[in-house]
Design an enzyme around this catalytic site. Sequence first.
Site, PDB file in Angstrom:
ATOM      1  N   LYS A   1       9.333  -0.098  13.857  1.00 15.88           N
ATOM      2  CA  LYS A   1       9.958   0.147  12.542  1.00 15.88           C
ATOM      3  C   LYS A   1      11.021   1.233  12.675  1.00 15.88           C
ATOM      4  CE  LYS A   1       5.809  -0.753   9.768  1.00 15.88           C
ATOM      5  NZ  LYS A   1       4.821  -0.168   8.869  1.00 15.88           N
TER       6      LYS A   1
ATOM      7  N   LYS B   1       0.838  -1.198   0.000  1.00 21.29           N
ATOM      8  CA  LYS B   1       0.000   0.000   0.000  1.00 21.29           C
ATOM      9  C   LYS B   1       0.878   1.254   0.000  1.00 21.29           C
ATOM     10  CE  LYS B   1      -3.616   2.471   2.330  1.00 21.29           C
ATOM     11  NZ  LYS B   1      -4.583   2.602   3.396  1.00 21.29           N
TER      12      LYS B   1
ATOM     13  N   GLU C   1      10.608  -4.727   4.321  1.00 16.33           N
ATOM     14  CA  GLU C   1      10.638  -6.149   3.961  1.00 16.33           C
ATOM     15  C   GLU C   1      10.306  -6.340   2.478  1.00 16.33           C
ATOM     16  OE1 GLU C   1       9.192  -4.813   6.555  1.00 16.33           O
ATOM     17  OE2 GLU C   1       9.217  -6.145   8.309  1.00 16.33           O
TER      18      GLU C   1
ATOM     19  N   GLU D   1      -4.634  -6.166  14.823  1.00 15.21           N
ATOM     20  CA  GLU D   1      -4.142  -4.877  14.316  1.00 15.21           C
ATOM     21  C   GLU D   1      -5.278  -3.850  14.303  1.00 15.21           C
ATOM     22  OE1 GLU D   1      -2.430  -3.961  10.171  1.00 15.21           O
ATOM     23  OE2 GLU D   1      -0.641  -4.388  11.323  1.00 15.21           O
TER      24      GLU D   1
ATOM     25  N   HIS E   1      -5.416 -32.734  19.609  1.00  8.18           N
ATOM     26  CA  HIS E   1      -4.378 -33.582  20.195  1.00  8.18           C
ATOM     27  C   HIS E   1      -3.195 -32.765  20.676  1.00  8.18           C
ATOM     28  CE1 HIS E   1      -6.519 -37.172  18.909  1.00  8.18           C
ATOM     29  NE2 HIS E   1      -6.884 -36.411  17.884  1.00  8.18           N
TER      30      HIS E   1
ATOM     31  N   GLY F   1      -4.777  -1.813   4.504  1.00 10.28           N
ATOM     32  CA  GLY F   1      -4.005  -2.992   4.095  1.00 10.28           C
ATOM     33  C   GLY F   1      -4.716  -4.293   4.411  1.00 10.28           C
ATOM     34  N   ARG F   2      -5.199  -4.425   5.655  1.00 10.34           N
ATOM     35  CA  ARG F   2      -5.815  -5.703   6.060  1.00 10.34           C
ATOM     36  C   ARG F   2      -7.214  -5.876   5.493  1.00 10.34           C
ATOM     37  NH1 ARG F   2      -4.649  -2.282   9.921  1.00 10.34           N
ATOM     38  NH2 ARG F   2      -6.236  -1.394  11.294  1.00 10.34           N
TER      39      ARG F   2
HETATM   40  O1  F6P Z   1       3.322  -2.506   9.596  1.00  7.34           O
HETATM   41  C1  F6P Z   1       1.978  -2.863   9.510  1.00  7.34           C
HETATM   42  C2  F6P Z   1       1.476  -2.707   8.110  1.00  7.34           C
HETATM   43  O2  F6P Z   1       1.415  -1.363   7.768  1.00  7.34           O
HETATM   44  C3  F6P Z   1       0.139  -3.393   7.913  1.00  7.34           C
HETATM   45  O3  F6P Z   1      -0.925  -2.622   8.337  1.00  7.34           O
HETATM   46  C4  F6P Z   1       0.155  -3.646   6.441  1.00  7.34           C
HETATM   47  O4  F6P Z   1      -0.795  -4.605   6.055  1.00  7.34           O
HETATM   48  C5  F6P Z   1       1.579  -4.095   6.246  1.00  7.34           C
HETATM   49  O5  F6P Z   1       2.332  -3.357   7.185  1.00  7.34           O
HETATM   50  C6  F6P Z   1       2.123  -3.875   4.868  1.00  7.34           C
HETATM   51  O6  F6P Z   1       2.129  -2.526   4.516  1.00  7.34           O
HETATM   52  P1  F6P Z   1       2.285  -2.093   3.004  1.00  7.34           P
HETATM   53  O7  F6P Z   1       1.150  -2.683   2.263  1.00  7.34           O
HETATM   54  O8  F6P Z   1       2.257  -0.596   3.007  1.00  7.34           O
HETATM   55  O9  F6P Z   1       3.595  -2.635   2.520  1.00  7.34           O
END
Ligand code: F6P
Length: 501
Positions: free
Chosen positions: A473, A187, A193, A332, A363, A246-247
């Site tokens: 972060k 987003k 990452e 979140e 189990h 995002g979610r």
């Molecule tokens: O760090 C949390 C977050 O911002 C989430 O809310 C989001 O889904 C994820 O990281 C990825 O963010 P982006 O889509 O901006 O890479």
Amino acid sequence: MSDSTAKAWAAIEAHDAPRIETLFEDDGRHERFAFDAAHLHFDFSKTHLDADLVAHFEALAGATDFVEQRRALFAGEMVNVTEERSATHVAERGEGGREDNEMATRLRNRMRHLIDAIEAEAFGEIDAILHIGIGGSALGPALAVDALGRGGTKLDLRTVSNIDGEAMDEALIGLDPGTTLVIAVSKSFSTTETLENVEAALDWLSGAGIEDPMAQLIAITANPERALEYGIDETRILPFSENVGGRYSLWSSVGISIALALGWDAFEAMLEGAAEMDRHFKLAALDKNAPFLAAASDLFYVHNRGSQARAFFAYDERLRLLVPYLQQLIMESNGKGVTAKGAPVDRATAPVVWGGVGTDAQHAVFQLLHQGTLVMPIEFIAVAENEDSQDPRQHRQLLLNAFAQGAALMTGKESEDPARAYAGDRPSTTILLERLDARSLGALIAFYEHRTFAEAALLQINPFDQFGVELGKEMARAIDDPEARDQFDASTRNLIEKAGL
Ligand code: F6P
């Protein structure tokens, strides 16, 4: 907090619920608390909800302007107050405000054109997708394709999220760089990452002799300017609205991997299923409203019983990624310490969300659920129709196990030997899907979204921001600067040194 809100909470906290089994002495109970919505079957009857408790939650809904908050969500008004935005995931399903619906349709058409181009081999022959994203930019598509793609997918979809190179190593196994399309989903287009993994993927392509690796990269983002700056051609950037969180984003262009792997019709069927749940949430009376009743039950256990955990067990291997998806959605969204107006919350918000798949979990962790001191609500998600190729008795056993667990948790069992006694009265809800398909999965996910929204509305918190992830972060960036390390504590400095960083 207004007087009426305080009064409603006081009634919920003071509510003296009898044992669930006793509640079943009311003949109409099952009919009242088990019903179909958007073609899913919900059974809330094995919880402590009864007419009085539901009435207390209806009073809380009145006191917190729940109906108005729900209207504002669907109308595309500014419900994400801390970020001064609307939350328009419902518009992706055609159930938002008119302009948001139109924008979602335009963006979906653009996605459709890009898919047509990919399928027409504009990128050469493509047989695999490397979907790079994290959190909401990965969990939804991964869940959908894992759940629905068992009978075969149009393309081999690999998802990579973790910055750990082991994750990329695994994702690349067996992929041909010449026929793999890399889809970077972010987003913000600034998540470390994801950008690191995009670099790794580009290195993998160029290392394999691909002349123009960037030509095999597509970006899905609400920040197209950043993707352009990164060097991605405009024609390979699919935007989505910054008002889609995002979610909550799998319904938008983020769903491109779903549409590529499962086909356009499946993606549209997911949207339709979700829209059906939107309409149920929007229109059904609160005492027959699945997301509202689920939220009421959830909040009852947190605030009346002090349950700081909630467990979900999918009795279907195809839904094994449901729990990680729900963990992000619920924790979140509602793991907040202040109200939407910025005042400290005066009550517990989201509990810990965990779970797994049945029968494996029986189990491993069910001992605690049946006899442990931590009592929490449990949810069973099961699918009536069997689609596996094994003897049908296995699916039969799977379902019978799910239902037996709910009954055992509720009834318990007396024994003269305390170690063999089960107290019972442990609540569970069951969601039964007739079959697992794109429509029912869409409805199920939308149910969870609205349940999370309903809880937030009743708690008067904002489910659509996530500032809590920022500090970590920031510190991760700062710690990477040797000059700034002195600011860190002795423990952290020592760990960095020991790891040889
Ligand atoms: O760090 C949390 C977050 O911002 C989430 O809310 C989001 O889904 C994820 O990281 C990825 O963010 P982006 O889509 O901006 O890479």
